[in-house]
Design an enzyme around this catalytic site. Structure first.
Site, PDB file in Angstrom:
ATOM      1  N   SER A 286       0.859  -1.190   0.000  1.00 54.64           N
ATOM      2  CA  SER A 286       0.000   0.000   0.000  1.00 54.64           C
ATOM      3  C   SER A 286       0.889   1.232   0.000  1.00 54.64           C
ATOM      4  O   SER A 286       2.097   1.134   0.213  1.00 54.64           O
ATOM      5  CB  SER A 286      -0.863   0.026   1.264  1.00 54.64           C
ATOM      6  OG  SER A 286      -0.078   0.386   2.387  1.00 54.64           O
ATOM      7  N   ASP A 287       0.322   2.396  -0.225  1.00 48.24           N
ATOM      8  CA  ASP A 287       1.091   3.610   0.034  1.00 48.24           C
ATOM      9  C   ASP A 287       0.984   3.889   1.537  1.00 48.24           C
ATOM     10  O   ASP A 287       0.247   3.220   2.272  1.00 48.24           O
ATOM     11  CB  ASP A 287       0.595   4.791  -0.808  1.00 48.24           C
ATOM     12  CG  ASP A 287       1.708   5.829  -0.978  1.00 48.24           C
ATOM     13  OD1 ASP A 287       2.682   5.808  -0.199  1.00 48.24           O
ATOM     14  OD2 ASP A 287       1.618   6.673  -1.891  1.00 48.24           O
ATOM     15  N   TRP A 288       1.715   4.885   1.991  1.00 43.18           N
ATOM     16  CA  TRP A 288       1.821   5.181   3.415  1.00 43.18           C
ATOM     17  C   TRP A 288       0.419   5.363   4.041  1.00 43.18           C
ATOM     18  O   TRP A 288      -0.262   6.356   3.763  1.00 43.18           O
ATOM     19  CB  TRP A 288       2.656   6.443   3.597  1.00 43.18           C
ATOM     20  CG  TRP A 288       2.856   6.914   4.995  1.00 43.18           C
ATOM     21  CD1 TRP A 288       1.939   7.541   5.786  1.00 43.18           C
ATOM     22  CD2 TRP A 288       4.045   6.795   5.775  1.00 43.18           C
ATOM     23  NE1 TRP A 288       2.478   7.819   7.006  1.00 43.18           N
ATOM     24  CE2 TRP A 288       3.780   7.381   7.037  1.00 43.18           C
ATOM     25  CE3 TRP A 288       5.319   6.263   5.536  1.00 43.18           C
ATOM     26  CZ2 TRP A 288       4.742   7.447   8.049  1.00 43.18           C
ATOM     27  CZ3 TRP A 288       6.273   6.341   6.543  1.00 43.18           C
ATOM     28  CH2 TRP A 288       5.967   6.920   7.775  1.00 43.18           C
ATOM     29  N   GLY A 289       0.022   4.371   4.835  1.00 43.69           N
ATOM     30  CA  GLY A 289      -1.249   4.481   5.549  1.00 43.69           C
ATOM     31  C   GLY A 289      -2.482   4.399   4.671  1.00 43.69           C
ATOM     32  O   GLY A 289      -3.597   4.692   5.132  1.00 43.69           O
ATOM     33  N   SER A 290      -2.322   3.988   3.411  1.00 48.54           N
ATOM     34  CA  SER A 290      -3.485   4.098   2.509  1.00 48.54           C
ATOM     35  C   SER A 290      -4.554   3.040   2.773  1.00 48.54           C
ATOM     36  O   SER A 290      -5.677   3.182   2.288  1.00 48.54           O
ATOM     37  CB  SER A 290      -3.062   4.096   1.039  1.00 48.54           C
ATOM     38  OG  SER A 290      -2.569   2.839   0.652  1.00 48.54           O
TER      39      SER A 290
END
Ligand code: BGC
Length: 734
Positions: A286-290
Site C-alpha cells: 500500500s502507500d503510506w497508511g493508505s
C-alpha cells in the site's frame, strides 16, 4: 574462505549459470518447495506479520506518533521495514528478525528516487535526456549504492503520467507521454533489478502509484481521479504495464480513488488487471497508511472493514497503518477472509525474500566494507555528471550567445539557487542532503572570478539590493542568473495553484538584460513553470531542473560547450496557468478550428504552450528530409518510416528524432498525434544519418472502451521531427 564468502561465491556461480529457462524453472520449483514447507510451519499471526511493514527512523507521511514497532520484529510480526538504511543499522534489525521463532528475514525498503547518496537529476529532469541508457545507468547506480547500505527495495520508479504541472509530484515521473513513460519505466526497472535480484548490486523496483495518481482533479495532491477506461488504458496505463512486463518485483497502490474505489481496495486494478490479466507475480504494497485512509475516503467503515477490502482487492503488504495486524486474524476466524487470500499474499512476499537471496544469507546486503567502497565512489559521481549533462534542456540561444567563450574571466552570478546545495539535490532525498556541487562552487573551481549577489530572496521573492546586483553585472563579462523555485516547492504535498515564476524574479532578469551584458538564465525547477517575460527578454535560457550531486559541474560543462546540450522537454511548458492540464496529444473535438470563434479555445489566453513536448535546442542545428514510408514484408511489421537527419551546424551534437502517429479515422476518438518512436543520434558536423522507425501494432493500435487493444485498417499520418510541433508528415494506408 569464510562461510559467507563461500556462499557468495557459490551464489555468484549459480547466478552466472542462471539464464536458461530450465534452470529458472528448477529454481522456481526449489523456491516453491522451500516456501511451502516454511508456510506449513507458520502460525496465522506469523503470516499476518509478513504482511505488515513499519517505518523506523523518520516519517515520509503524516506522522501519527505511533511508538516504535521495532520490538515486534523479534516476535516475527513484521515482514518489512522502511526508512532504515546503512549496513550497521539494517544488520541490527535483521538480527532481531533472525531471533524470531522461524527466523524469517526482513526486507528493508526506502524511497531511493534519484540516487541514494550520490544524487542524480530529479526523474523529470532525467527523462529530458531521452537517453534510456543514461536513465538505466542512473537506476543501476542508485541500486548499487542502496544495496551496499543494506537496502533491498526502493519505492521507485514512479511512472504516473501527468498533464498537470500544478501537481507537485510531476517532478518524480517521466512527464506527460505514455509511450515514452513506458520506455522509461522499463529502463528504470532494468537498472534497479538487473537480471538477478540476488545480486548484491541490485534491489527490487516498485511501480507506483497504481493507478492514475498523476491525474488528480485540479492538480491537488491526493485528490480524486475520475476518467474513462479508454482514457486510462491509452494514456495512463502503459507505463504501469511496461513496469510489470519488465519484471518489477513490486507495485504500490495509490492514495487516490479510481473509478470511485480507492486504489488500495480496488479489485479491478490490483487483482483483475495487474495480477490476473498481466500475470504479475510479485507483491503489492500500500502507500503510506493508505489502507487506513480508506476510512477517510468513506469507503471503509472502520479498520477491520479497511483490512477486509484491501486483502480482498489484492493488496499484499500494508505500509505503516495497522489494519492488517489488528484485524486480519479475527476476519479469518470469522470466515470473512479466506486462508487462501492470506496465503497468496504471504507467498508473494516470501518469494521475493527468496529471490533476494535472504534465506541463504539474511546479512548479505549488510557489509560495511562494501558500503564504504561503493557509496559516493568516483564511478557514481562520474555517472551522475554524465546523466546530469544529458538532462539539461536548451530553451533559447539568441545570437548563439552560448556556449561561452573560454576568454570569459569575470562572472556576475545572481540568485540564491546558484549557491544552494540543498536545492540542487531536488526533492526526495531520503539519504542525501547538502552534498551537491553548486553552480557557485563549480564556477570557482574553473578558476573564474565570480561576483555573487542574491538578487532576490527565494522565500519572499522580493528583489534585494538591485543597485549592487546591477553594478556587479555591468562589471562582468557575462551574467548568469539562477531563477526558479525551491526544491521543496515540488514533490509530495507540494501542489500549487499558480506555477508562475514570481514577478520580481522576472523583473530582475529584465533589469539585468537592460545592462547590455550577455545574460544567461538557468531555470531551476521541478515542474514546468511559467516565465513569459523572461522567455521574451532573456537571450539564453537553459532548463537545468535539479541535477543532484554533480549539478554545478554539469551546468558548467554545458555553459562552456564541453557537452553540447541534447535534452528535450518530456512535458509541455504552459504559457498560462489556465491552460492546465496541458498535453500535446489532445483530441481534435468537433470544433477544432476557429469559425467565428466557435472552437475549442480560450477567449483570453493562448492555447499554444510556451514550449511544446519534445522541445530542446542544441549548439548545432539539424535539418530533416521529407519522411518516407515503405511497406514492409517482415512479419509483424506493416511498414517502415525513414527520414534523413543532417547536422547542419559546426559542432558535433545529438538529436532526438521523434515519430508521431495519427490514426485518421477510428472506432473511437483518437488524439491528433501521439509519440510512437524516438531515437537519439549523434552526428558530426555535416553528417547525415537515415533514421528508421518500424511500424508495428505498437505504433498503430489503441485500446477501445472495453480495454481491448486493436489495430484498425485505414489511413494514418506519420509525422517526424525535432519536437511535437515541428513535424514533417507522410500518409499511409493500412
Ligand atoms: C508516498 C510514496 C512513498 C511512501 C513511502 C508516500 O507518502 O506517496 O511515494 O513511497 O510515502 O515513503
Amino acid at each position: 574462505m569464510k562461510k559467507q564468502t563461500i556462499i557468495t561465491f557459490i551464489l555468484a556461480i549459480i547466478a552466472f549459470s542462471l539464464p536458461s529457462a530450465n534452470a529458472t524453472k528448477k529454481q522456481d520449483k526449489e523456491m516453491d518447495r522451500f516456501i511451502s514447507s516454511l508456510m506449513k510451519r507458520m502460525t496465522l499471526e506469523e503470516k499476518i506479520g509478513q504482511l505488515s511493514q513499519c517505518s523506523e527512523g523518520y516519517a515520509t507521511g503524516p506522522d501519527n506518533s505511533r511508538i516504535s514497532r521495532a520490538p515486534l520484529v523479534s516476535e516475527g510480526k513484521i515482514g518489512s521495514m522502511l526508512n532504515v538504511s546503512g549496513a550497521t543499522e539494517t544488520r541490527k534489525f535483521q538480527e532481531a528478525a533472525m531471533q524470531s521463532r522461524l527466523g524469517i528475514p526482513l526486507i528493508f525498503g526506502m524511497d531511493v528516487i534519484h540516487g541514494f547518496r550520490t544524487g542524480f537529476p530529479i526523474p523529470l529532469g532525467e527523462a529530458a535526456s531521452f537517453d534510456l541508457d543514461a536513465i538505466e545507468m542512473s537506476a543501476r547506480c542508485s541500486a548499487r549504492e542502496a544495496a551496499a547500505a543494506g537496502l533491498h527495495w526502493t519505492f521507485a520508479p514512479m511512472v504516473d503520467v501527468s498533464w498537470d504541472a500544478r501537481w507537485g509530484r510531476v517532478m518524480e515521473g517521466a512527464g506527460e507521454d505514455p509511450f515514452y513513460g513506458a520506455k522509461v519505466a522499463a529502463a528504470r526497472v532494468r537498472g534497479l533489478q538487473g537480471d538477478n535480484l540476488a545480486d548484491t548490486a541490485t534491489i527490487m523496483a516498485c511501480i507506483k502509484h497504481f493507478g492514475g495518481y498523476g491525474a488528480p482533479m485540479a492538480g491537488k495532491d491526493y485528490n480524486s481521479v475520475d476518467m474513462s477506461m479508454g482514457q486510462f488504458a491509452n494514456f495512463y496505463m502503459p507505463p504501469y504495464k511496461a513496469g510489470a512486463d519488465a519484471g518489477a518485483a513490486t507495485f504500490m497502490s495509490a492514495f487516490n480513488d479510481f473509478n470511485n474505489i480507492p486504489c488500495t481496495g480496488n479489485t479491478f486494478l490490483l487483482r483483475d488487471l495487474l495480477k490476473n490479466k498481466w500475470g504479475f507475480d510479485g507483491f503489492v504494497v500500500s502507500d503510506w497508511g493508505s489502507v487506513e485512509e480508506m476510512i477517510n475516503h468513506r469507503y471503509a467503515a472502520d479498520h477491520a472493514d479497511a483490512a477486509l477490502k484491501a486483502i480482498t482487492a489484492g493488496l499484499d503488504m500494508e505500509m505503516v497503518s495497522e489494519c492488517y495486524t489488528d484485524n486480519l486474524a479475527r476476519l479469518v476466524k470469522d470466515g470473512k477472509v479466506s486462508m487462501k487470500l492470506i496465503d497468496d499474499a504471504v507467498r508473494r512476499i516470501l518469494e521475493q525474500k527468496y529471490r533476494l537471496g535472504l534465506f541463504d544469507d539474511p546479512y548479505r546486503y549488510c557489509d560495511e566494507n562494501r558500503e564504504k567502497e561503493i557509496i559516493n565512489s568516483r564511478q557514481s559521481h562520474d555517472e551522475a555528471r554524465h546523466v546530469a549533462q544529458r538532462s539539461i534542456v536548451l530553451l533559447k540561444n539568441q545570437y548563439d550567445i552560448l556556449p561561452l567563450s573560454t576568454d570569459i574571466r569575470k562572472v556576475a552570478l545572481v540568485g540564491p539557487l546558484a549557491k544552494s546545495q540543498r536545492d540542487m539535490c531536488g526533492s526526495w532525498t531520503c539519504a542525501y542532503t547538502n552534498t551537491a556541487v553548486t553552480l557557485y562552487d563549480a564556477l570557482k573551481s574553473r578558476g573564474l572570478e565570480v561576483d555573487y549577489n542574491d538578487g532576490y530572496d527565494i522565500d519572499s521573492n522580493n528583489i534585494s539590493n538591485l543597485g549592487q546586483t546591477l553594478a556587479s553585472a555591468r562589471n562582468a563579462d557575462v551574467v548568469i542568473v539562477a531563477m526558479g523555485e525551491r526544491a521543496s516547492d515540488t514533490g509530495e504535498m507540494a501542489s500549487k495553484g499558480d506555477i508562475s515564476i514570481s514577478a520580481d524574479q522576472q523583473r530582475l532578469v529584465s533589469e539585468l538584460v537592460k545592462t547590455g551584458k550577455p545574460v544567461i538564465v538557468l531555470l531551476m525547477c521541478g515542474r514546468p513553470v511559467i516565465f513569459n517575460q523572461v522567455r521574451e527578454e532573456a537571450p539564453a535560457i537553459l532548463c537545468t531542473w535539479w541535477l543532484g550531486t554533480e549539478a554545478g559541474n554539469a551546468i558548467c560543462d554545458v555553459l562552456w560547450g564541453d557537452y553540447n546540450p541534447s535534452g528535450k522537454l518530456p512535458v509541455s511548458f504552459p504559457a498560462h496557468n489556465g491552460q492546465l492540464p496541458l498535453n500535446y496529444q489532445y483530441k481534435s473535438t468537433g470544433r477544432p478550428t476557429a469559425k467565428g470563434g466557435w472552437c475549442t479555445t480560450y477567449r483570453d489566453i493562448p492555447t499554444a504552450p510556451a514550449y511544446p513536448f519534445g522541445y530542446g535546442l542544441s549548439y548545432t542545428t539539424f535539418s530533416y528530409s521529407e519522411p518516407n514510408v515503405t511497406p514492409s514484408a517482415k512479419p509483424g511489421e506493416y511498414a517502415v518510416v525513414t527520414v534523413d537527419v543532417t547536422n547542419t551546424g559546426k559542432r558535433p551534437g545529438e538529436e532526438v528524432v521523434q515519430l508521431y502517429v495519427r490514426d485518421e479515422v477510428a472506432s473511437v476518438t483518437r488524439p491528433i498525434k501521439e509519440l510512437k518512436g524516438f531515437e537519439k543520434i549523434a552526428l558530426a558536423p555535416g553528417e547525415t544519418r537515415t533514421v528508421t522507425f518500424p511500424i508495428t501494432d505498437a505504433q498503430l493500435g489503441f485500446y477501445d472502451n472495453d480495454m481491448k487493444y486493436r489495430v484498425e485498417k485505414g489511413d494514418f499520418t506519420f509525422m517526424v521531427g525535432t519536437d511535437s510541433s515541428s513535424l514533417k508528415s507522410v500518409k499511409f494506408t493500412l
